[in-house]
Design an enzyme around this catalytic site. Structure first.
Site, PDB file in Angstrom:
ATOM      1  CG  HIS A 427      37.739   8.542  -6.924  1.00 41.71           C
ATOM      2  ND1 HIS A 427      37.375   8.465  -5.588  1.00 41.71           N
ATOM      3  CD2 HIS A 427      38.299   9.763  -7.088  1.00 41.71           C
ATOM      4  CE1 HIS A 427      37.685   9.595  -4.998  1.00 41.71           C
ATOM      5  NE2 HIS A 427      38.243  10.397  -5.882  1.00 41.71           N
ATOM      6  NE  ARG A 517      57.090 -25.444  -4.031  1.00 39.89           N
ATOM      7  CZ  ARG A 517      57.580 -24.501  -3.220  1.00 39.89           C
ATOM      8  NH1 ARG A 517      57.176 -23.250  -3.353  1.00 39.89           N
ATOM      9  NH2 ARG A 517      58.461 -24.808  -2.292  1.00 39.89           N
ATOM     10  NE  ARG A 585      58.487 -28.965  -8.191  1.00 44.20           N
ATOM     11  CZ  ARG A 585      58.311 -28.940  -6.869  1.00 44.20           C
ATOM     12  NH1 ARG A 585      59.318 -29.192  -6.065  1.00 44.20           N
ATOM     13  NH2 ARG A 585      57.137 -28.652  -6.354  1.00 44.20           N
ATOM     14  CD  GLU A 687      62.485 -34.327  -6.060  1.00 40.94           C
ATOM     15  OE1 GLU A 687      61.986 -33.639  -5.161  1.00 40.94           O
ATOM     16  OE2 GLU A 687      62.052 -34.347  -7.221  1.00 40.94           O
ATOM     17  N   GLY A 708      66.322 -30.948  -3.556  1.00 37.73           N
ATOM     18  CA  GLY A 708      65.031 -30.860  -2.863  1.00 37.73           C
ATOM     19  C   GLY A 708      65.184 -31.527  -1.514  1.00 37.73           C
ATOM     20  CB  SER A 709      66.442 -30.234   1.717  1.00 44.13           C
ATOM     21  OG  SER A 709      65.504 -29.192   1.907  1.00 44.13           O
ATOM     22  CG  ASN A 710      60.875 -30.359   2.167  1.00 41.11           C
ATOM     23  OD1 ASN A 710      61.661 -30.016   3.044  1.00 41.11           O
ATOM     24  ND2 ASN A 710      59.875 -29.599   1.763  1.00 41.11           N
ATOM     25  CB  CYS A 758      64.617 -25.173  -4.710  1.00 42.48           C
ATOM     26  SG  CYS A 758      64.240 -26.842  -5.284  1.00 42.48           S
TER      27      CYS A 758
END
Length: 806
Positions: A427, A517, A585, A687, A708-710, A758
């Site tokens: 409710h 992920r 991934r 990456e 994966g730029s990191n 990403c």
């Protein structure tokens, strides 16, 4: 056509949805289903309606209508004492009135006829059905009463009097005033329906739409043991199940979420004097089990689709439904006992996106399940008894054990609501959604940990979990008209990690999910190292085994726990964005992160630099991990094949060499994931510098790349991004990194392979996103909170470059 407006009894098979003026929403809907859908396999218990004409006859024959008008002549619904007094006097007047002989004879005659079908003195549910209820703009949820386990003529007549009187409960009077309904233009009909013996099994509530986000493509089912009133009222925290409608209709088995509820009590039949039902405790081991099987979940979901499709076709537009179901413990059969239009999400503006965002951090005092996605703040007012609601003031935060319809006069003036008990279909949840008030349910200890007068902020804007923070924190609301957001040629995808937020995030304009992920799902859904589950029988640590036993309750096969939970987490995301691509991934924990999972220390090496150690692709074909990778493959296969979510693609992280890529694809094949089969595409993360340098060779074995730029920045510049000492050197906009990015985009385009990104950079730096567009990237995957602003930038850049949108 026969005029039925003065008939006192109408059977369900004589009724249809057009008969709301005669028998109210509940009964008209029961008739509609009984007449049209039982032939399609939807079980609806038989019964009859005591019509609105019967109510009018009672008022006229007993001569009480003028008396009711007199009592309500000075009604003031803002004065709780005035409201309570007027309501009590009207109800007494109706309950003490004698049924006209014609009405009594008609009711008893119909009951005896029903008993011929189901057995002498059959048990029935007696439910009120107001003629103005269950309309799209006025749900009247729970405004009148329901009486269960009614047997015999005298009990039935008494229950009918109480039902008629319940048209004038305090909350019903207040609700009609709010909705501007005339008290004397709303009549009450009563439904008398054969009881389903769910006291010996289970029951619950079902929606053909997600109640929180308004996502249309799922059926949401809640369930608990015993009669259904506890679920409706919020007296228990029920199980929750989600089923994906599009692939269910294709014959798949898409149960994309199952969550066990506490279910501490159940309502059963009572033989104690005048009490017809009672609550009893549920044994501890039963509480942790699901109340219905997977086959039953799917059957209910099929019925929800049939019911929704029927009502939508009848209305000429999409019409999501709110249903109550029950399982008979004697026959084992499932039944639908009520259906009404859903009245909150279906009324929202489809093109308006509104986000509530906290601007400050605070200490969490209590947490529970969030209802809606708003934020509210105010002073706490703990109320433990409904008789004290007159003390509640507008703008306060209502904190209580649970609510029922008697609380509605104060719920509508609350800044937020917090309850100890209840599930998403109770409710408090239904009314909060309708009123647009944030509500946190099932906190268990809200009334203990929150004190009257405390300043708090109630946030339902952070996903499935709702939080009550100390202090009145600042927040703001972002509002966007989706129709005004431009299209782009560059696909704008999203990074999604938390399955529970996927439905809500799917409304943000997007072209799919560029990165889902697995690690988030494993952490939150499973928490156990897969090798500890595989080697459960040989584990020596008794404490670890005890934790695993607790987390995997109900699973004899511990490996299946991993597969099922991972599959559901993945499926939740794949379903939210279906049929758009969702790129998952494979697990990319580092060894130190794997070691933190339950039982993980026994299976993980100690590495000096896990960031560039045993991670990603190197694990999947390794003898020390390949049986764990097999479980990941089984989960993905279950999502794609059993649930039918073939929009799911996979991506291999940290793949150092081309041969390693081939080994992973072979390992996948051995576990039933065959590249190209049923449209399965396999991407590789770009990456590592080797991915860029050998992009032409990687493109021979993979369907596409995702930058994966990191990690690419870390390995191009030769620095540890976890090190504070060199953190100032970490910048994706460095020319060396940009050359790497530009080069791999060029190679992928030449080879006809998809190429996206990403990593974090385009979310953080709009100028980096513009650089990617200049390079000719196919897609950019962004954090959800940056999608709209980055799309605007990209649209502007494409216009400058003379690039036409999709």
């Amino acid at each position: 056509m026969t005029d039925r407006s003065e008939e006192l009894i109408l059977w369900f098979d004589e009724l249809g949805i057009e008969d709301v003026p005669l028998v109210g929403g509940k009964n008209a809907s029961l008739g509609e289903m009984h007449r049209n859908l039982t032939g399609r396999g939807v079980n609806v218990p038989n019964g009859f309606a005591i019509t609105a004409a019967a109510y009018r006859l009672l008022l006229k024959d007993a001569g009480i209508e003028e008396s009711i008008r007199d009592i309500l002549s000075d009604l003031d619904t803002s004065d709780m004492e005035n409201l309570a007094d007027r309501g009590h006097r009207v109800r007494d007047l109706i309950r003490n009135s004698e049924f006209p002989p014609a009405l009594k004879d008609a009711v008893v005659g119909a009951y005896n006829k029903l008993s011929e079908q189901y057995g002498d003195h059959c048990d029935v549910a007696v439910r009120s059905s107001a003629t103005a209820e269950d309309l799209p703009d006025a749900s009247f949820a729970g405004q009148q009463e329901t009486y269960l386990n009614i047997r015999g003529e005298s009990q039935l007549i008494e229950a009918c009097k109480k039902c008629f009187a319940s048209l004038f409960t305090n909350r019903a009077i207040s609700y009609r005033v709010d909705k501007e309904f005339d008290h004397f233009n709303v009549y009450l009909s009563i439904g008398v329906q054969k009881m389903v013996r769910s006291d010996k099994a289970s029951s619950g509530v079902m929606f053909s739409i997600d109640t929180e986000s308004g996502f249309r493509e799922v059926v949401f089912i809640t369930g608990a043991y015993g009669l259904g009133e506890n679920v409706v009222q919020g007296a228990v925290t029920p199980d929750e199940y989600y089923v994906f409608k599009p692939t269910l209709k294709e014959g798949k088995r898409p149960i994309i979420s199952k969550k066990v509820g506490a279910k501490k009590i159940k309502m059963v039949y009572s033989t104690d004097g005048n009490k017809l039902t009672k609550n009893v405790d549920v044994p501890e081991n039963e509480r942790r089990k699901f109340v219905i099987s997977d086959d039953e979940i799917l059957k209910l979901a099929e019925w929800a689709c049939i019911i929704e499709d029927h009502y939508s076709e009848k209305a000429g537009h999409f019409k999501p439904m709110d249903m109550e179901w029950a399982k008979d413990g004697e026959s084992g059969d499932l039944f639908i006992v009520q259906a009404r239009p859903e009245t909150v999400q279906s009324q929202k503006e489809a093109n308006k996106l509104e986000q509530y965002i906290l601007d400050e951090n605070g200490d969490v005092i209590v947490k529970g399940d969030s209802v809606g996605d708003r934020i509210g703040a105010g002073k706490v007012h703990v109320i433990k008894d409904v008789h004290d609601i007159s003390k509640f003031e507008e703008g306060e935060v209502l904190v209580t054990d649970m609510t029922d319809p008697d609380w509605e006069p104060i719920m509508k003036i609350a800044a937020a609501i917090v309850t100890n008990r209840g599930g998403r279909t109770c409710h408090a949840a239904i009314v909060s959604r309708e009123l647009g008030i944030p509500c946190v349910i099932g906190t268990e200890n809200g009334t203990e940990n929150l004190g009257s007068g405390d300043d708090v902020t109630v946030s339902c804007a952070e996903g499935e979990e709702g939080y009550v923070y100390r202090g009145q924190l600042k927040f703001h609301i972002d509002s966007v008209n989706i129709d005004e957001i431009p299209k782009t040629k560059t696909m704008i995808m999203m990074n999604v990690g938390i399955p529970e937020r996927a439905f809500e995030q799917s409304f943000i304009p997007n072209d799919g999910v560029g990165l889902a992920r697995e690690e988030f799902i494993i952490n939150s859904y499973i928490s156990i190292h897969p090798k500890a589950l595989i080697n459960y029988d040989s584990l020596e640590d008794s404490e670890v085994k005890a934790k695993i036993d607790d987390l995997t309750f109900g699973y004899e096969d511990k490996k299946q726990f991993f597969v099922d939970k991972l599959a559901m987490g993945i499926a939740h995301i794949a379903a939210a964005f279906y049929p758009k691509d969702v790129i998952l991934r494979f697990s990319d924990f580092k060894s130190n992160e794997y070691a933190n999972l339950v039982g993980g220390e026994a299976f993980e090496p100690e590495e000096h630099n896990p960031m560039i150690g045993w991670r990603g692709a190197s694990r999947y074909y390794d003898e020390k991990y390949r049986d764990a990778f097999a479980l990941e493959c089984q989960a993905i296969k279950k999502v794609r094949d059993e649930m039918g979510l073939a929009n799911l693609k996979v991506m291999v992280p940290f793949c150092r060499t081309v041969d390693e890529g081939k080994a992973v694809i072979e390992e996948m094949r051995d576990n039933g994931l065959v590249q190209g089969e049923n449209g399965l595409q396999v991407y590789v993360m770009c990456e590592i510098p080797s991915n860029v340098i050998l992009a032409d060779q990687f493109s021979e074995i993979f369907d596409g790349f995702s930058i994966g730029s990191n990690d690419l920045t870390q390995l191009t510049l030769g620095l540890d991004r976890d090190s504070d000492i060199v953190a100032h050197l970490f910048d994706e906009r460095n020319d060396a990194v940009k050359r790497m990015v530009s080069q791999v985009i060029k190679t992928a385009n030449e080879k006809g392979r998809k190429i996206g990104i990403c990593g974090q950079a385009p979310s953080d730096y709009p100028e980096f996103a513009e650089f990617l567009v200049e390079c000719g990237i196919n897609s950019i995957s962004l954090n959800p909170d940056t999608v709209i602003k980055t799309r605007l930038k990209i649209a502007e850049k494409e216009k400058q470059l003379g690039v036409s949108p999709q």
